[in-house]
Design an enzyme around this catalytic site. Structure first.
Site, PDB file in Angstrom:
ATOM      1  CE  LYS A 125      35.437  38.773  42.855  1.00 53.48           C
ATOM      2  NZ  LYS A 125      35.680  38.379  41.469  1.00 53.48           N
ATOM      3  CG  ASP A 165      32.032  39.674  40.899  1.00 53.43           C
ATOM      4  OD1 ASP A 165      30.998  39.270  41.452  1.00 53.43           O
ATOM      5  OD2 ASP A 165      32.944  38.902  40.539  1.00 53.43           O
TER       6      ASP A 165
END
Length: 445
Positions: A125, A165
């Site tokens: 991430k 995201d």
């Protein structure tokens, strides 16, 4: 102190102040106690000690120039947590709340979510504390180019494949991909969520919301139920929430709420296809507030509140982490809610999860229920590698089968370890065992 408790204490000591990361590690590790008892080889190989440490965590400066000619400085991150079963895979988040603790929590969750998809992808991430809201397209382009100039040193189609995201949509992915291509002089599938005209996959925007509903559909089937006539509450009003509503409408449910950070709307008539199109235009094009829906359709708007007190059959938290507290969870149970399926990452606080599990409602944790997004990202990777483009129907069918497989793996693991229907335990165990076995087989990595 037990073995699991010792590791949790070590994690908290080594990572002070990273509360979201502590929460994610605790939830996973506590689920794994029966697995460690049954498989002493995991303890001997120090799998838990290794799996809670990122393989690599990168932070870098992002300097860029705004439209006034002023230099701005943000911080960029990439947490490459585990690559035992494939290249790192996970989104980039651009939001003022981004820090190492939040990204480590998301990357840690991503390990097990990606493992559950059955596809060969590891967990990672990244992102920045940059806020795209209120910025011009030119400012966002300049930021993305500066961000990718540094990030490009650490990613690649066989190393690490980021996606979008929060705060990173098709526009941002386009600017990031363009800069990577410019720097590397190669056209590769290094990012997912690309435009359809240049390597993107059909169904990718819809995938997380659709997948969340497909997973919920599988949970309902274990009790011989369907969505027909079910009253559903959905939080959020972005991509995940929109396509959750779309799929629920197709399956005969009635969605009565949507929200944003300012409050929620309640439409007892249901947010049907025509109203949903207004929401998409409102949020995706004009970037407006959900309160405009209430003004247009003359329905209730509840400022500063969340929709969890609304009576419903099913709930889909689809906004952000820890949005659903213990009082909210109790309110849902008291109002007869029979199913909660998480579209967001870790939207329910641990005490709320306990309330759902104790009430024996159908509860799909995010790492299982919202894995459709990353699964379709991996399908985009496959299409890029083969220089092919699958039809909408083909991708949707693959997504549906992946969500069925995730449900089956989680449910069977929950049965094997004595807690049938506990998808938290089942998803954690099923996701963990695949990664743990790969780590053992690959030696000391």
């Amino acid at each position: 102190m037990t073995y699991i408790q010792e590791i949790l204490e070590t994690v908290k000591r080594k990572n002070p102040g990273e509360l979201e990361f502590h929460q994610a590690v605790q939830e996973v590790l506590e689920s794994l106690e029966p697995v460690i008892e049954k498989h002493p080889e995991y303890k001997k190989a120090k799998i838990l000690e290794r799996i809670v440490e990122p393989e690599r965590a990168i932070t870098f400066r992002v300097a860029w120039m705004d439209d006034k000619g002023e230099v701005q400085v943000n911080r960029g991150y990439r947490v490459q947590f585990n690559s035992a079963i494939g290249p790192y895979k996970g989104g980039l988040r651009f939001h003022p709340s981004v820090n190492f603790g939040v990204l480590k929590f998301l990357a840690f969750e991503q390990i097990f979510k990606n493992s559950l998809t059955t596809l060969p992808i590891g967990g990672g991430k990244g992102g920045s504390d940059f806020d795209p809201k209120g910025k011009s397209d030119a400012e966002i382009m300049r930021f993305c180019q500066s961000f990718m100039t540094e990030l490009s040193k650490y990613i690649g189609p066989d190393t690490d494949v980021p996606a979008g995201d929060i705060g990173v949509g098709a526009r941002e992915i386009g600017y990031l991909f363009g800069q990577y291509k410019r720097l590397k002089n190669e056209y590769t599938g290094v990012l997912t969520g690309k435009g359809l005209k240049w390597g993107g996959s059909l169904i990718r925007p819809e995938a997380t919301g659709y997948g969340c509903v497909y997973f919920a559909q599988e949970m309902l089937a274990t009790r011989y139920e369907t969505f027909e006539g079910k009253i559903c509450v959905v939080s959020g009003s972005g991509n995940v929430a929109q396509y959750t509503v779309e799929k629920l409408n197709e399956l005969g449910a009635k969605v009565v709420t949507l929200s944003d950070s300012n409050g929620y709307i309640y439409d007892p008539e249901g947010i049907g296809p025509e109203k949903l199109e207004f929401v998409k235009e409102l949020k995706n094009v004009r970037r407006g507030r959900i309160s405009e829906y209430a003004e247009k359709y003359g329905v209730g708007y509840f400022e500063g509140q969340k929709p969890w007190n609304v009576k419903c059959d099913c709930a889909f938290p689809s906004a952000t982490q820890n949005e659903l507290g213990s009082e909210d969870a109790q309110a849902l149970v008291n109002n007869g809610c029979m199913l909660v399926s998480e579209g967001a990452n870790m939207p329910t606080v641990p005490e709320g999860v306990d309330i759902f599990l104790n009430a024996k409602i159908l509860y799909g944790p995010g790492k299982a229920a919202n894995a459709g997004g990353v699964a379709t990202s991996a399908l985009e990777m496959s299409q890029n590698s083969m220089r092919l483009s699958w039809t909408r129907e083909e991708v949707d069918e693959k997504l549906k089968q992946i969500m069925k497989s995730i449900h089956k793996s989680a449910y069977e693991a929950s049965k094997e370890y004595g807690h049938p229907g506990n998808y938290v335990l089942g998803a954690n165990i099923a996701g963990f065992k695949k990664v743990a076995d790969a780590m053992i087989e690959q030696g000391l990595i």
